[in-house]
Motif scaffolding. Structure first.
Motif, PDB file in Angstrom:
ATOM      1  N   GLN A   3      -5.411 -16.922   1.019  1.00  0.00           N
ATOM      2  CA  GLN A   3      -4.678 -16.497   2.181  1.00  0.00           C
ATOM      3  C   GLN A   3      -3.097 -16.047   1.386  1.00  0.00           C
ATOM      4  OE1 GLN A   3      -3.205 -19.783   4.780  1.00  0.00           O
ATOM      5  NE2 GLN A   3      -3.194 -17.916   6.121  1.00  0.00           N
ATOM      6  N   LEU A   4      -2.960 -14.790   1.876  1.00  0.00           N
ATOM      7  CA  LEU A   4      -1.704 -13.960   1.520  1.00  0.00           C
ATOM      8  C   LEU A   4      -0.812 -13.741   2.881  1.00  0.00           C
ATOM      9  CD1 LEU A   4      -3.204 -11.330  -0.771  1.00  0.00           C
ATOM     10  CD2 LEU A   4      -2.343 -13.284  -1.324  1.00  0.00           C
ATOM     11  N   VAL A   5       0.323 -14.163   2.989  1.00  0.00           N
ATOM     12  CA  VAL A   5       1.089 -13.998   3.839  1.00  0.00           C
ATOM     13  C   VAL A   5       2.336 -13.382   3.763  1.00  0.00           C
ATOM     14  CG1 VAL A   5       2.249 -15.272   5.973  1.00  0.00           C
ATOM     15  CG2 VAL A   5       0.127 -16.226   4.988  1.00  0.00           C
ATOM     16  N   GLU A   6       2.402 -12.180   4.406  1.00  0.00           N
ATOM     17  CA  GLU A   6       3.607 -11.260   4.164  1.00  0.00           C
ATOM     18  C   GLU A   6       4.644 -11.701   5.092  1.00  0.00           C
ATOM     19  OE1 GLU A   6       0.052  -8.366   4.000  1.00  0.00           O
ATOM     20  OE2 GLU A   6       0.488 -10.027   4.995  1.00  0.00           O
ATOM     21  N   CYS A  96       0.248  -6.845   1.453  1.00  0.00           N
ATOM     22  CA  CYS A  96       0.283  -7.335   0.311  1.00  0.00           C
ATOM     23  C   CYS A  96      -1.405  -7.570  -0.271  1.00  0.00           C
ATOM     24  CB  CYS A  96       0.911  -9.024   0.371  1.00  0.00           C
ATOM     25  SG  CYS A  96       0.510  -9.856  -1.325  1.00  0.00           S
ATOM     26  N   ALA A  97      -1.527  -7.467  -1.341  1.00  0.00           N
ATOM     27  CA  ALA A  97      -3.061  -7.663  -1.867  1.00  0.00           C
ATOM     28  C   ALA A  97      -3.101  -8.205  -3.448  1.00  0.00           C
ATOM     29  CB  ALA A  97      -3.944  -6.260  -1.995  1.00  0.00           C
ATOM     30  N   ALA A  98      -4.350  -8.743  -3.534  1.00  0.00           N
ATOM     31  CA  ALA A  98      -4.712  -9.297  -4.990  1.00  0.00           C
ATOM     32  C   ALA A  98      -5.579  -8.715  -5.753  1.00  0.00           C
ATOM     33  CB  ALA A  98      -4.599 -10.816  -4.841  1.00  0.00           C
ATOM     34  N   SER A  99      -5.629  -8.483  -7.006  1.00  0.00           N
ATOM     35  CA  SER A  99      -6.733  -8.018  -7.812  1.00  0.00           C
ATOM     36  C   SER A  99      -7.215  -8.647  -8.993  1.00  0.00           C
ATOM     37  CB  SER A  99      -6.566  -6.396  -8.017  1.00  0.00           C
ATOM     38  OG  SER A  99      -7.828  -5.890  -8.790  1.00  0.00           O
ATOM     39  N   ARG A 100      -8.228  -8.837  -9.203  1.00  0.00           N
ATOM     40  CA  ARG A 100      -8.740  -9.447 -10.698  1.00  0.00           C
ATOM     41  C   ARG A 100      -8.303  -8.499 -11.697  1.00  0.00           C
ATOM     42  NH1 ARG A 100     -12.828 -10.922  -7.052  1.00  0.00           N
ATOM     43  NH2 ARG A 100     -12.843 -13.246  -6.761  1.00  0.00           N
ATOM     44  N   ASP A 101      -8.143  -7.197 -11.320  1.00  0.00           N
ATOM     45  CA  ASP A 101      -8.104  -6.323 -12.444  1.00  0.00           C
ATOM     46  C   ASP A 101      -7.183  -5.241 -12.176  1.00  0.00           C
ATOM     47  OD1 ASP A 101     -11.551  -6.467 -12.623  1.00  0.00           O
ATOM     48  OD2 ASP A 101     -10.278  -6.947 -14.356  1.00  0.00           O
ATOM     49  N   TRP A 102      -6.517  -4.547 -13.046  1.00  0.00           N
ATOM     50  CA  TRP A 102      -5.445  -3.436 -12.778  1.00  0.00           C
ATOM     51  C   TRP A 102      -5.998  -2.378 -11.836  1.00  0.00           C
ATOM     52  CZ3 TRP A 102      -0.226  -3.519 -13.353  1.00  0.00           C
ATOM     53  CH2 TRP A 102       0.313  -2.228 -13.172  1.00  0.00           C
ATOM     54  N   PHE A 107      -9.713  -0.075  -2.833  1.00  0.00           N
ATOM     55  CA  PHE A 107     -10.755  -0.811  -3.101  1.00  0.00           C
ATOM     56  C   PHE A 107     -10.805  -1.629  -4.286  1.00  0.00           C
ATOM     57  CE2 PHE A 107     -11.753   2.164  -6.274  1.00  0.00           C
ATOM     58  CZ  PHE A 107     -11.535   3.460  -6.020  1.00  0.00           C
ATOM     59  N   ASP A 108      -9.799  -1.369  -5.186  1.00  0.00           N
ATOM     60  CA  ASP A 108      -9.644  -2.273  -6.390  1.00  0.00           C
ATOM     61  C   ASP A 108      -9.274  -3.636  -6.121  1.00  0.00           C
ATOM     62  OD1 ASP A 108     -10.202  -0.180  -8.360  1.00  0.00           O
ATOM     63  OD2 ASP A 108      -8.080   0.565  -7.896  1.00  0.00           O
ATOM     64  N   TYR A 109      -8.708  -3.904  -4.985  1.00  0.00           N
ATOM     65  CA  TYR A 109      -8.163  -5.061  -4.427  1.00  0.00           C
ATOM     66  C   TYR A 109      -9.196  -6.195  -3.808  1.00  0.00           C
ATOM     67  CZ  TYR A 109      -4.107  -3.952  -6.777  1.00  0.00           C
ATOM     68  OH  TYR A 109      -3.315  -3.363  -7.579  1.00  0.00           O
ATOM     69  N   ASN A 110      -9.323  -7.353  -4.020  1.00  0.00           N
ATOM     70  CA  ASN A 110     -10.019  -8.278  -3.330  1.00  0.00           C
ATOM     71  C   ASN A 110      -9.638  -8.986  -2.099  1.00  0.00           C
ATOM     72  OD1 ASN A 110     -10.083  -8.792  -6.831  1.00  0.00           O
ATOM     73  ND2 ASN A 110     -12.210  -8.261  -5.812  1.00  0.00           N
ATOM     74  N   TYR A 111      -8.447  -9.374  -2.255  1.00  0.00           N
ATOM     75  CA  TYR A 111      -7.817 -10.240  -1.270  1.00  0.00           C
ATOM     76  C   TYR A 111      -6.690  -9.630  -0.579  1.00  0.00           C
ATOM     77  CZ  TYR A 111     -10.331 -13.723  -3.627  1.00  0.00           C
ATOM     78  OH  TYR A 111     -11.496 -14.419  -4.225  1.00  0.00           O
ATOM     79  N   TRP A 112      -6.419  -9.611   0.692  1.00  0.00           N
ATOM     80  CA  TRP A 112      -5.407  -8.760   1.546  1.00  0.00           C
ATOM     81  C   TRP A 112      -4.664  -9.908   2.526  1.00  0.00           C
ATOM     82  CZ3 TRP A 112      -4.338  -3.556   0.772  1.00  0.00           C
ATOM     83  CH2 TRP A 112      -4.997  -2.959   0.217  1.00  0.00           C
ATOM     84  N   GLY A 113      -3.336  -9.709   2.894  1.00  0.00           N
ATOM     85  CA  GLY A 113      -2.764 -10.236   3.648  1.00  0.00           C
ATOM     86  C   GLY A 113      -2.877  -9.497   5.142  1.00  0.00           C
ATOM     87  N   GLN A 114      -2.498  -9.937   6.146  1.00  0.00           N
ATOM     88  CA  GLN A 114      -2.631  -9.381   7.498  1.00  0.00           C
ATOM     89  C   GLN A 114      -1.533  -8.085   7.765  1.00  0.00           C
ATOM     90  OE1 GLN A 114      -2.184 -12.144  10.650  1.00  0.00           O
ATOM     91  NE2 GLN A 114      -0.002 -12.526  10.157  1.00  0.00           N
ATOM     92  N   GLY A 115      -0.649  -7.950   7.064  1.00  0.00           N
ATOM     93  CA  GLY A 115       0.374  -6.971   7.102  1.00  0.00           C
ATOM     94  C   GLY A 115       1.459  -7.291   7.744  1.00  0.00           C
ATOM     95  N   THR A 116       2.724  -6.609   7.445  1.00  0.00           N
ATOM     96  CA  THR A 116       3.914  -6.904   8.346  1.00  0.00           C
ATOM     97  C   THR A 116       4.482  -5.528   8.697  1.00  0.00           C
ATOM     98  OG1 THR A 116       6.128  -7.887   8.194  1.00  0.00           O
ATOM     99  CG2 THR A 116       5.228  -7.003   6.046  1.00  0.00           C
ATOM    100  N   GLN A 117       4.776  -5.394   9.686  1.00  0.00           N
ATOM    101  CA  GLN A 117       5.489  -3.884  10.348  1.00  0.00           C
ATOM    102  C   GLN A 117       7.042  -3.892   9.653  1.00  0.00           C
ATOM    103  OE1 GLN A 117       3.866  -1.715  12.463  1.00  0.00           O
ATOM    104  NE2 GLN A 117       5.749  -0.450  11.588  1.00  0.00           N
ATOM    105  N   VAL A 118       7.046  -2.426   9.129  1.00  0.00           N
ATOM    106  CA  VAL A 118       8.316  -2.107   8.754  1.00  0.00           C
ATOM    107  C   VAL A 118       8.529  -0.767   9.683  1.00  0.00           C
ATOM    108  CG1 VAL A 118       9.879  -1.041   6.937  1.00  0.00           C
ATOM    109  CG2 VAL A 118       8.330  -3.102   6.592  1.00  0.00           C
ATOM    110  N   THR A 119       9.718  -0.870  10.371  1.00  0.00           N
ATOM    111  CA  THR A 119      10.040   0.491  11.142  1.00  0.00           C
ATOM    112  C   THR A 119      11.460   0.808  10.454  1.00  0.00           C
ATOM    113  OG1 THR A 119       8.798  -0.461  12.955  1.00  0.00           O
ATOM    114  CG2 THR A 119      10.535   1.227  13.628  1.00  0.00           C
ATOM    115  N   VAL A 120      11.492   2.058  10.427  1.00  0.00           N
ATOM    116  CA  VAL A 120      12.838   2.672   9.771  1.00  0.00           C
ATOM    117  C   VAL A 120      13.140   3.901  10.822  1.00  0.00           C
ATOM    118  CG1 VAL A 120      14.004   3.812   8.131  1.00  0.00           C
ATOM    119  CG2 VAL A 120      12.025   2.282   7.512  1.00  0.00           C
ATOM    120  N   SER A 121      14.219   3.569  11.566  1.00  0.00           N
ATOM    121  CA  SER A 121      14.734   4.330  12.352  1.00  0.00           C
ATOM    122  C   SER A 121      15.822   5.650  12.048  1.00  0.00           C
ATOM    123  CB  SER A 121      15.701   3.631  13.547  1.00  0.00           C
ATOM    124  OG  SER A 121      16.806   2.884  12.988  1.00  0.00           O
TER     125      SER A 121
END
Length: 122
Positions: A3-6, A96-102, A107-121
């Motif tokens: 689990q990855l939580v942003e 946020c994502a995690a990879s076993r390799d650089w 597609f290089d990343y194995n695990y992903w969080g659900q994301g967090t919204q950033v809004t710049v006005s």
């Protein structure tokens, strides 16, 4: 059960700053390369920054060099993204994502969080 939580996203004015955090569980955090990606409406997901296992090696997209800083705290299983001088065009969901390799492609990343919204006005 990985689990990855942003957290830390939100609304900020142009020129402002945000600090994103990603808490990882269910994996041996210190052996994973960690990355931050973003996806704006109608655009492909792009790599913003990555950081190696020890934190010594980093990569930044040209568009964010000098303004964003990626860091990690392996003792707390957490990776951070400090974003300064934010621009409206950087409005996106940040992942946020995690990879076993650089790697710098999604597609290089194995695990992903659900994301967090950033809004710049503007």
């Amino acid at each position: 059960q990985v689990q990855l939580v942003e957290s830390g996203g939100g609304l900020v004015q142009a020129g402002g700053s945000l600090r994103l955090s990603c808490a990882a569980s269910g994996l041996t955090f210190s052996i994973y390369v960690m990355g931050w990606f973003r996806q704006a409406p109608g655009k492909e997901r792009e790599c913003v920054a990555t950081i190696g296992r020890s934190g010594s090696n980093t990569y930044y997209a040209d568009s964010v060099k000098g303004r964003f800083t990626i860091s990690r705290d392996n003792a707390k299983n957490t990776v951070f993204l400090q974003m300064d001088s934010l621009k409206p065009e950087e409005t996106a969901v940040y992942y946020c994502a995690a990879s076993r390799d650089w790697g710098i492609k999604p597609f290089d990343y194995n695990y992903w969080g659900q994301g967090t919204q950033v809004t710049v006005s503007s």
